[in-house]
Each structure stands twice: as C-alpha cells, then as structure tokens.
Design a protein around this motif. Structure first.
Motif, PDB file in Angstrom:
ATOM      1  N   LEU A   1       1.827 -11.582  -5.185  1.00  0.00           N
ATOM      2  CA  LEU A   1       0.710 -11.763  -6.112  1.00  0.00           C
ATOM      3  C   LEU A   1       0.877 -13.004  -6.980  1.00  0.00           C
ATOM      4  O   LEU A   1      -0.108 -13.636  -7.373  1.00  0.00           O
ATOM      5  CB  LEU A   1       0.558 -10.521  -7.005  1.00  0.00           C
TER       6      LEU A   1
ATOM      7  N   GLU B   1      -2.587  -2.313 -10.892  1.00  0.00           N
ATOM      8  CA  GLU B   1      -3.867  -2.922 -10.515  1.00  0.00           C
ATOM      9  C   GLU B   1      -4.000  -3.108  -9.001  1.00  0.00           C
ATOM     10  O   GLU B   1      -5.106  -3.296  -8.495  1.00  0.00           O
ATOM     11  CB  GLU B   1      -4.019  -4.275 -11.206  1.00  0.00           C
ATOM     12  N   ASN B   2      -2.879  -3.057  -8.287  1.00  0.00           N
ATOM     13  CA  ASN B   2      -2.879  -3.257  -6.838  1.00  0.00           C
ATOM     14  C   ASN B   2      -2.177  -2.091  -6.133  1.00  0.00           C
ATOM     15  O   ASN B   2      -1.436  -2.295  -5.175  1.00  0.00           O
ATOM     16  CB  ASN B   2      -2.190  -4.581  -6.495  1.00  0.00           C
TER      17      ASN B   2
ATOM     18  N   SER C   1      -2.465  -1.508  -2.298  1.00  0.00           N
ATOM     19  CA  SER C   1      -1.670  -2.505  -1.562  1.00  0.00           C
ATOM     20  C   SER C   1      -0.190  -2.158  -1.633  1.00  0.00           C
ATOM     21  O   SER C   1       0.547  -2.310  -0.650  1.00  0.00           O
ATOM     22  CB  SER C   1      -1.905  -3.899  -2.145  1.00  0.00           C
TER      23      SER C   1
ATOM     24  N   ARG D   1      -5.895  -6.408   2.389  1.00  0.00           N
ATOM     25  CA  ARG D   1      -6.240  -5.558   1.261  1.00  0.00           C
ATOM     26  C   ARG D   1      -6.563  -6.335  -0.005  1.00  0.00           C
ATOM     27  O   ARG D   1      -6.960  -5.759  -1.005  1.00  0.00           O
ATOM     28  CB  ARG D   1      -5.091  -4.574   0.975  1.00  0.00           C
ATOM     29  N   SER D   2      -6.311  -7.633  -0.012  1.00  0.00           N
ATOM     30  CA  SER D   2      -6.588  -8.438  -1.211  1.00  0.00           C
ATOM     31  C   SER D   2      -8.081  -8.628  -1.406  1.00  0.00           C
ATOM     32  O   SER D   2      -8.842  -8.663  -0.453  1.00  0.00           O
ATOM     33  CB  SER D   2      -5.908  -9.792  -1.075  1.00  0.00           C
TER      34      SER D   2
END
Length: 210
Positions: A72, A181-182, A185, A209-210
């Motif tokens: 990230l 937040e992810n 993922s 998945r982004s």
C-alpha cells in the motif's frame, strides 16, 4: 559428560556411551557452524513451535501485515518466508519474514539523511506485523526484531530515546488503520501466503482487489 564418566562404573554404564554422546554433540555443533551458519538452534526451536497451529497462524498473519502495508505504501516486496528453515534456504537472516527492496532507504541512511516521508513509510511497515497480530489475536507475540529495526534507524538518525515509544505507538496505529481499511485484501493475502503463493501472484491478487 564428566559425571557420566565418573558415575559410569557405579551405574554399570559402558564408557562408550559418554564417548559416543560427546562425539554426537560435537558433530551436531560442527554441522550447525559450517552448514547452517550457526542457525541450527533457531531452526530447531522454530520447527518445534511450528507444531502449534496458533503459532503458524500468528506468523502468517504477522507477515501478511508487513506485506500488505508495504504494498500500500509503494515499497517493493521481493520475497517472504514463514519459518526459519525457509529463511535459511533462501539465505535470509534470522527467522525470515517479508523482505523488501530497500536500496533507496539504505542509500539515504548511508549519508545520514532521510526524508520524513521515507522514514514514516518504513516505520509503518516495520510496525505492521505487530498491528496485524493485535487486530487478529488481541495481542502480539512477535515483533521484537521489528522494534529493533525502528529503534536502530532512529538512533542512527540521532533521535532521542524519548521519541522511540512515541514512534512505536504512532506507526503501529498508522499500520492498524491501513489494515482495517483494506481488510478484505488482507484476508485474501493471508490465504494466499498460507499456500506459499509467489510474490508476483500475491501482488496480482492485491491488484485485483485494489
């Protein structure tokens, strides 16, 4: 060994037993020093711990935290291992983990200067394993080496000791936020790493998945 030699006659213990045991121990120590570079003890203890499903689960969640946060923050991941044995086979130090392309960081540290952005990114990545473990298990058993990396860099850059704990807490919180937040993922990455998926395929999974 000395006691076994002295007490052998009273216990009807053959003199060959302590001699064989001594040669065996010396042979193992020699093999460890020359073939395993002194990591035999670490590999053995890690192998024993690996019988615990919780221990294995903690490791993959810990390392997935490092991997995802690095991804990230734009820090290239070059590989990962989930055991000391895998780390030794790949020539990685210690018990292994996630390895990064940190040439830019090294070049900046070499001249004793580092941008605030670069420092923040790496500090957050180093704390991401602890953050991931805490989110999943409510505590972290690993992360000692990660803390040492952060403190070592801060020391090299001349930060005072009072800053260390502040940085540890701040960047652990930053990593937690990124993971939360992810989260989908992160869970996908954990499953991929359990199957020893290649770094390229892990990146592809995260990219989808982004």
């Amino acid at each position: 060994m000395t006691l076994s030699v002295l007490l052998g006659p009273f216990l009807n213990l053959s003199p060959a037993v302590p001699a064989i045991a001594t040669f065996a121990i010396l042979g193992i120590a020699t093999f460890d020093s020359f073939s395993l570079q002194g990591k035999g003890g670490t590999i053995f203890l890690d192998w024993i711990a690996g019988f615990s499903s919780e221990h294995r689960d903690r490791i993959v969640h810990h390392e997935a935290g490092h991997f995802l946060v690095a991804y990230l923050l734009g820090i290239p991941v070059t590989g990962y291992t989930l055991s000391a044995w895998e780390a030794w086979k790949q020539g990685q130090p210690g018990q292994g983990g996630v390895s990064f392309d940190d040439g830019e960081l090294a070049s900046q540290l070499e001249v004793g200067k580092i941008t605030a952005q670069m420092l923040d990114r790496y500090c957050t990545v180093w704390m991401a394993g602890i953050a991931a473990e805490t989110l999943v298990f409510n505590n972290a058993e690993g992360g000692g080496d990660d803390k040492n990396k952060l403190i070592g860099v801060l020391t090299m850059l001349g930060f005072s000791e009072s800053v260390y704990q502040q940085k540890l807490r701040f960047h652990t919180l930053q990593a937690k936020t990124l993971l939360q937040e992810n989260w989908s993922s992160y869970e996908a990455l954990v499953n991929a790493m359990r199957q020893r998926t290649s770094v390229q395929d892990c990146h592809a999974e995260l990219g989808v998945r982004s």
